[in-house]
Scaffold this active site. Structure first.
Site, PDB file in Angstrom:
ATOM      1  N   CYS A   1      -8.214   3.903  -7.965  1.00  0.00           N
ATOM      2  CA  CYS A   1      -8.999   4.945  -7.589  1.00  0.00           C
ATOM      3  C   CYS A   1      -9.985   4.751  -6.490  1.00  0.00           C
ATOM      4  O   CYS A   1     -10.164   3.457  -6.019  1.00  0.00           O
ATOM      5  CB  CYS A   1     -10.210   5.210  -8.783  1.00  0.00           C
TER       6      CYS A   1
ATOM      7  N   HIS B   1      20.772 -19.936 -21.588  1.00  0.00           N
ATOM      8  CA  HIS B   1      20.090 -19.758 -22.853  1.00  0.00           C
ATOM      9  C   HIS B   1      19.681 -18.386 -23.076  1.00  0.00           C
ATOM     10  O   HIS B   1      18.769 -17.865 -23.511  1.00  0.00           O
ATOM     11  CB  HIS B   1      18.712 -20.826 -22.691  1.00  0.00           C
TER      12      HIS B   1
ATOM     13  N   ASN C   1     -15.138   5.088 -10.234  1.00  0.00           N
ATOM     14  CA  ASN C   1     -13.855   3.971 -10.342  1.00  0.00           C
ATOM     15  C   ASN C   1     -14.348   3.335 -11.595  1.00  0.00           C
ATOM     16  O   ASN C   1     -15.592   2.671 -11.701  1.00  0.00           O
ATOM     17  CB  ASN C   1     -13.970   3.533  -9.214  1.00  0.00           C
ATOM     18  N   GLY C   2     -13.230   2.699 -12.297  1.00  0.00           N
ATOM     19  CA  GLY C   2     -13.638   1.805 -13.379  1.00  0.00           C
ATOM     20  C   GLY C   2     -13.182   2.679 -14.667  1.00  0.00           C
ATOM     21  O   GLY C   2     -12.740   3.579 -14.647  1.00  0.00           O
TER      22      GLY C   2
ATOM     23  N   TRP D   1      -6.434   7.292  -9.903  1.00  0.00           N
ATOM     24  CA  TRP D   1      -5.393   6.681 -10.628  1.00  0.00           C
ATOM     25  C   TRP D   1      -5.276   6.901 -12.103  1.00  0.00           C
ATOM     26  O   TRP D   1      -6.227   6.320 -12.505  1.00  0.00           O
ATOM     27  CB  TRP D   1      -5.151   5.398 -10.028  1.00  0.00           C
TER      28      TRP D   1
ATOM     29  N   LYS E   1      -2.657  -0.532  -5.375  1.00  0.00           N
ATOM     30  CA  LYS E   1      -2.806  -1.786  -4.315  1.00  0.00           C
ATOM     31  C   LYS E   1      -3.810  -2.908  -5.192  1.00  0.00           C
ATOM     32  O   LYS E   1      -3.878  -3.913  -5.039  1.00  0.00           O
ATOM     33  CB  LYS E   1      -3.326  -1.303  -2.976  1.00  0.00           C
TER      34      LYS E   1
ATOM     35  N   GLU F   1       8.894 -13.709  -7.260  1.00  0.00           N
ATOM     36  CA  GLU F   1       8.348 -12.999  -6.472  1.00  0.00           C
ATOM     37  C   GLU F   1       9.463 -12.113  -5.903  1.00  0.00           C
ATOM     38  O   GLU F   1       8.954 -10.904  -5.579  1.00  0.00           O
ATOM     39  CB  GLU F   1       7.691 -13.909  -5.470  1.00  0.00           C
TER      40      GLU F   1
ATOM     41  N   LYS G   1       9.386  -7.947  -6.040  1.00  0.00           N
ATOM     42  CA  LYS G   1       9.374  -7.119  -4.761  1.00  0.00           C
ATOM     43  C   LYS G   1      10.140  -6.051  -5.261  1.00  0.00           C
ATOM     44  O   LYS G   1      10.191  -4.974  -4.881  1.00  0.00           O
ATOM     45  CB  LYS G   1       9.733  -7.860  -3.577  1.00  0.00           C
TER      46      LYS G   1
ATOM     47  N   ARG H   1      -4.193   2.676  -1.785  1.00  0.00           N
ATOM     48  CA  ARG H   1      -4.332   1.821  -2.955  1.00  0.00           C
ATOM     49  C   ARG H   1      -3.617   2.336  -4.266  1.00  0.00           C
ATOM     50  O   ARG H   1      -3.689   1.923  -5.186  1.00  0.00           O
ATOM     51  CB  ARG H   1      -5.717   1.887  -3.250  1.00  0.00           C
TER      52      ARG H   1
HETATM   53  C1  G6P Z   1      -1.463  -5.012  -7.834  1.00  0.00           C
HETATM   54  C2  G6P Z   1      -0.741  -5.235  -6.471  1.00  0.00           C
HETATM   55  C3  G6P Z   1       0.189  -6.304  -6.190  1.00  0.00           C
HETATM   56  C4  G6P Z   1      -0.957  -7.640  -6.144  1.00  0.00           C
HETATM   57  C5  G6P Z   1      -1.843  -7.761  -7.604  1.00  0.00           C
HETATM   58  C6  G6P Z   1      -2.863  -8.599  -7.546  1.00  0.00           C
HETATM   59  O1  G6P Z   1      -0.645  -5.240  -8.758  1.00  0.00           O
HETATM   60  O2  G6P Z   1      -0.059  -4.221  -6.347  1.00  0.00           O
HETATM   61  O3  G6P Z   1       0.622  -6.601  -4.739  1.00  0.00           O
HETATM   62  O4  G6P Z   1      -0.290  -8.735  -6.055  1.00  0.00           O
HETATM   63  O5  G6P Z   1      -2.458  -6.432  -7.767  1.00  0.00           O
HETATM   64  O6  G6P Z   1      -4.077  -8.238  -6.634  1.00  0.00           O
HETATM   65  P1  G6P Z   1      -4.659  -9.266  -5.517  1.00  0.00           P
HETATM   66  O7  G6P Z   1      -5.475  -8.375  -4.821  1.00  0.00           O
HETATM   67  O8  G6P Z   1      -5.743  -9.809  -6.900  1.00  0.00           O
HETATM   68  O9  G6P Z   1      -3.982 -10.316  -5.032  1.00  0.00           O
END
Ligand code: G6P
Length: 610
Positions: A2, A506, A99-100, A75, A605, A483, A487, A27
């Site tokens: 949000c 396993h 927000n929240g 959101w 985000k 990672e 992605k 975001r």
């Molecule tokens: C969300 C974002 C990720 C990020 C994660 C942690 O899931 O989409 O890209 O790695 O939050 O966010 P931060 O801002 O704490 O690194």
């Protein structure tokens, strides 16, 4: 997640608010709305499911005029994305954006319904609007009504409230979700992220936890949790903060991948001389705490957590300090034991991730010797609430899928590890000098890696029609595989899993067939021979292998195996080097699949709710 933008201005504010919402789009959100007070006592609202552009079109068709307004991107948490659930929420002449999450919303809803309030949404936010409308008639001011209302709320909020009957002011409150006030000339603004307000101001005041502020065109009065008037520092946005344009790239993510050489150079700038690593931005006390630590506990979420996993290998093998890494949402709800002289390190791009912040607050109360945050956003909650911080200086990261934040976190963690290793005499001056030389060359090396982009683009079609993918690595390349899988799933929606290659037999080996691409991160190191055995296990089952390795690893492409050759480099820098092709691969696959690369479905985000 949000986003909030609000204004008390002398000019029509709708366009400013919409531009602010556009700047918060990155975001992640699923609906948007705006309320403007057109005349005292009369407020008008537009709300739309979908993109901010749809709200902008609605506004173009039926413009809203007035200097006081609030706007929001939502959101969905409580209730599906729908017009009725979109903010602002109104109750009589009160309007709220929030927000929240309000945790006791059900109880408040019942109470307010019993008093005759009619709810039109499924959201937790609507209770705030009715609660303030209910308290307002007996209060001296809107501010007092908000103070009384927040005393009844449990959970997290950043909110802006307006009273259509008194359009000269807005009231904001912050607890667990950031709020920043943007200072103008004869006008003032509010947002959940300063990026939203950079077109109108570069002067900001961040509210602290528990603060409530009354804002009119000329004055701002801030009250702390106890209701006492308090002054909060004004900060100026740095020149580099506003990089919200794509600079000729197709997506922010592509731009941010290609910015990594420069971003990492910024991370290292001033922290290395010709022979030594120095972290002079750390105060002497902070350095003392770092060097005295007998144990390191890293807490983070998402991609930042994966950077922490790499750092664990480094802290233990290079610096000889024990290190645990835990996902913030698990750590905060677990009875954990604090080892003596433990240093807490939180990693976060945004510095606003709700679980990471909550874990920090909990850990401080539980007696860690100190808390260091490694973060990309100056002035963020995490930075302000930690005892000490180091900034990654990656520049604004807009793409939801984190790229340059990860590699800059790794670069900074490497400096920390080296500093500790030197202090413990585990790194000789000659070794340190050699590493420093390599670090000076790192940005150039990353540029060289990015030059293989066309090779990765050529591979992408092999993945685009697959439903699953498996990533393998060993040692510190296992988290790089994790990672890489994150992605791919985030932006291409292909189910991807990462395994420590030794675990293959396993379980995941059962999945391997010609439809399951297996990506192996295979630099030439002491684990290469072990990894080669794992590769043979896949090959024997008809799996399609994609091996990323340096030349000396000795792989040759053949029918079942495609080899992508990466430059040779110092072992300590290799995790950064091997990350880049993984990001490029995910990006290219997502391009073919036509997904919304910068704002993948359902993701945000900055995850400011738990
Ligand atoms: C969300 C974002 C990720 C990020 C994660 C942690 O899931 O989409 O890209 O790695 O939050 O966010 P931060 O801002 O704490 O690194």
């Amino acid at each position: 997640m949000c986003g909030i933008v609000a204004a008390v201005a002398q000019r029509d504010c709708a366009e400013i608010l919409i531009e602010g919402l556009r700047r918060l789009e990155y975001r992640g959100y699923d609906s948007a709305g705006i309320t403007v007070v057109e005349r005292a006592g009369e407020m008008c609202r537009h709300r739309q499911v979908g993109k901010v552009e749809m709200l902008a079109s609605a506004l173009a068709a039926a413009p809203l005029h007035g200097g006081t307004g609030i706007a929001h991107t939502r959101w969905a948490t409580h209730g599906e994305p729908s017009e009725a659930n979109a903010h602002p929420h109104h109750s009589s002449h009160i309007a709220v954006v929030h927000n929240g999450i309000i945790e006791n919303h059900e109880q408040l809803r019942e109470e307010l319904q019993a008093k005759g309030y009619h709810f039109v949404s499924q959201t937790d936010t609507e209770v705030i609007a009715h609660l303030i409308a209910d308290l307002h008639p007996q209060s001296d001011s809107l501010t007092q009504a908000v103070q009384q209302a927040v005393a009844r709320l449990q959970g997290a909020y950043g909110m802006v409230v307006l009273d259509a009957k008194n359009p000269d002011e807005i009231v904001v409150a912050r607890s667990g979700s950031p709020i920043v006030i943007g200072l103008g000339l004869g006008e003032n603004f509010v947002a959940s992220d300063q990026l939203a307000l950079l077109p109108v101001t570069r002067r900001f005041i961040y509210l602290e936890e528990g603060d409530i502020a009354t804002i009119n065109r000329r004055d701002i009065t801030i009250y702390d949790q106890q209701g006492a008037v308090i002054t909060r520092d004004e900060v100026e946005a740095s020149g580099q903060t506003d990089s919200a344009d794509k600079g000729g790239f197709r997506h922010y993510m592509e731009k941010e991948i290609h910015e990594q050489p420069e971003a990492v150079a910024n991370t290292l700038a001033g922290r290395l001389d010709a022979n030594h690593i120095g972290l002079d931005t750390l105060s002497p006390d902070a350095k003392k705490a770092l060097l005295a630590a007998e144990h390191i506990q890293i807490i983070a979420c998402g991609t930042s957590y994966n950077a922490g996993l790499v750092a664990r290998y480094w802290f233990e093998s290079i610096a000889g300090v024990s290190c645990d890494v835990e996902i913030a949402s698990e750590f905060r709800y677990r009875d954990f034991v604090v080892r003596p002289n433990s240093l807490l390190i939180t990693l976060s791009q945004s510095g606003e991730t709700a679980d990471t912040l909550a874990a920090l607050r909990l850990a401080k109360a539980k007696g860690y010797m100190a808390a260091l945050s490694i973060c990309n956003v100056p002035g963020s909650s995490l930075v302000r609430e930690s005892d000490m911080h180091l900034m990654t200086r990656a520049g604004a990261e807009i793409g939801v899928a984190s790229t340059k934040a990860f590699t800059t976190q790794l670069a900074l963690l490497l400096l920390l590890v080296t500093l500790v290793a030197r202090d413990k005499a585990r790194l000789s001056p000659a070794q340190e000098q050699q590493l420093v030389e390599q670090l000076h060359r790192l940005p150039e090396l990353l540029k060289q890696v990015l030059a293989i982009a066309p090779q990765i683009t050529a591979l992408a079609p092999d993945f685009a029609d697959k439903h699953h993918a498996l990533f393998l690595g060993r040692g510190e390349f296992y988290p790089i595989a994790v990672e890489a899988a994150l992605k791919l799933k985030e932006i291409s929606y292909i189910h991807a899993e990462a395994y420590a290659a030794g675990e293959l037999k396993h379980g995941p080996l059962a999945l391997v067939d010609s439809d399951m691409p297996v990506i192996v991160i295979a630099p030439n190191n002491e684990l290469l021979e072990k990894l080669k055995s794992n590769i043979e296990e896949v090959r024997a089952r008809g799996g399609q292998l994609y091996v990323f390795a340096n030349e000396s690893a000795g792989f040759v492409s053949d029918e079942g195996m495609t080899v992508v050759t990466l430059p040779d480099c110092d072992a300590m820098l290799a995790p950064l080097v091997y990350t880049l092709p993984m990001q490029l691969l995910a990006y290219d696959v997502a391009l073919i699949k036509g997904t919304d690369v910068d704002q993948p479905r359902n993701l945000a985000k900055s995850v400011t709710v738990e």
